[in-house]
Design a protein around this motif. Sequence first.
Motif, PDB file in Angstrom:
ATOM      1  N   VAL A 128      -6.266   2.291   1.039  1.00  0.00           N
ATOM      2  CA  VAL A 128      -6.942   2.068   1.346  1.00  0.00           C
ATOM      3  C   VAL A 128      -7.273   0.526   1.133  1.00  0.00           C
ATOM      4  O   VAL A 128      -7.637  -0.068   2.304  1.00  0.00           O
ATOM      5  CB  VAL A 128      -8.798   2.739   0.354  1.00  0.00           C
ATOM      6  CG1 VAL A 128     -10.189   1.251   0.583  1.00  0.00           C
ATOM      7  CG2 VAL A 128      -8.764   4.133   0.518  1.00  0.00           C
ATOM      8  N   MET A 129      -6.469   0.533   0.032  1.00  0.00           N
ATOM      9  CA  MET A 129      -5.839  -1.402   0.228  1.00  0.00           C
ATOM     10  C   MET A 129      -5.010  -1.673   1.493  1.00  0.00           C
ATOM     11  O   MET A 129      -5.987  -2.974   2.321  1.00  0.00           O
ATOM     12  CB  MET A 129      -4.974  -1.312  -0.884  1.00  0.00           C
ATOM     13  CG  MET A 129      -5.475  -1.313  -2.713  1.00  0.00           C
ATOM     14  SD  MET A 129      -6.922  -2.756  -2.877  1.00  0.00           S
ATOM     15  CE  MET A 129      -6.213  -4.795  -2.854  1.00  0.00           C
ATOM     16  N   TYR A 130      -4.024  -1.123   2.182  1.00  0.00           N
ATOM     17  CA  TYR A 130      -3.368  -0.983   3.398  1.00  0.00           C
ATOM     18  C   TYR A 130      -4.178  -0.792   4.826  1.00  0.00           C
ATOM     19  O   TYR A 130      -4.202  -1.873   5.750  1.00  0.00           O
ATOM     20  CB  TYR A 130      -2.666  -0.483   3.373  1.00  0.00           C
ATOM     21  CG  TYR A 130      -1.059  -0.070   2.646  1.00  0.00           C
ATOM     22  CD1 TYR A 130      -0.815  -0.870   2.098  1.00  0.00           C
ATOM     23  CD2 TYR A 130      -0.443   0.746   2.270  1.00  0.00           C
ATOM     24  CE1 TYR A 130      -0.010  -1.383   1.389  1.00  0.00           C
ATOM     25  CE2 TYR A 130       1.349   0.562   1.360  1.00  0.00           C
ATOM     26  CZ  TYR A 130       1.126  -0.158   0.876  1.00  0.00           C
ATOM     27  OH  TYR A 130       1.879  -0.745   0.369  1.00  0.00           O
ATOM     28  N   ALA A 131      -5.632  -0.281   4.185  1.00  0.00           N
ATOM     29  CA  ALA A 131      -6.142  -0.410   5.826  1.00  0.00           C
ATOM     30  C   ALA A 131      -7.399  -1.965   5.778  1.00  0.00           C
ATOM     31  O   ALA A 131      -7.520  -2.035   6.263  1.00  0.00           O
ATOM     32  CB  ALA A 131      -7.703   0.668   5.653  1.00  0.00           C
ATOM     33  N   LEU A 132      -7.590  -2.198   4.477  1.00  0.00           N
ATOM     34  CA  LEU A 132      -8.311  -3.499   4.035  1.00  0.00           C
ATOM     35  C   LEU A 132      -7.842  -4.875   4.205  1.00  0.00           C
ATOM     36  O   LEU A 132      -8.462  -5.282   5.188  1.00  0.00           O
ATOM     37  CB  LEU A 132      -9.310  -3.288   2.620  1.00  0.00           C
ATOM     38  CG  LEU A 132     -10.373  -3.204   1.781  1.00  0.00           C
ATOM     39  CD1 LEU A 132     -10.090  -2.942   0.492  1.00  0.00           C
ATOM     40  CD2 LEU A 132     -11.615  -2.498   2.761  1.00  0.00           C
ATOM     41  N   THR A 133      -6.087  -4.497   4.223  1.00  0.00           N
ATOM     42  CA  THR A 133      -5.444  -5.662   4.702  1.00  0.00           C
ATOM     43  C   THR A 133      -4.884  -6.078   6.226  1.00  0.00           C
ATOM     44  O   THR A 133      -4.493  -6.763   6.487  1.00  0.00           O
ATOM     45  CB  THR A 133      -4.675  -6.425   3.225  1.00  0.00           C
ATOM     46  OG1 THR A 133      -3.698  -5.260   3.302  1.00  0.00           O
ATOM     47  CG2 THR A 133      -5.075  -6.610   2.129  1.00  0.00           C
TER      48      THR A 133
END
Length: 141
Positions: A128-133
Amino acid sequence: MTSSSICQIIHQLMRLHTLPCADSAAMQNRQSRFDALHAELDKRGYTGSRPSRQLQRMCVETINAALFETDPMNTCCKENNCQDEYEEIAAKVLQHIQQGMVMEAALDQALCASFGDDMVNGAQIETVMYALTGMSGEGQR
């Protein structure tokens, strides 16, 4: 800044990318710090994946979109086109980060509250962090 490793710089970029901003002055300050960190990576010749240079304000819609895209809890929301599946969780995440919690912890806490501690792991949070960034997530750590 030169004493920071590339991994540390990328981590700082990810944190800056996922902070909420209350006003335009805070956003401008964050953008300046963000640009400086990207410039440091450029100076070092780093060509790997990094957070998008396009900052956006964290909001329920942004967090919900990342959760929908990654479907960390395998609810089949994408297959069923249930775009609001994670909306309540996204609202909890935003509330947590507005209270000063870092994004990874906010995601973990909100997902655990809805699905149980034993169902949530670091790989789901990282996705999810990768998707957010705006990062691909491949070979990052």
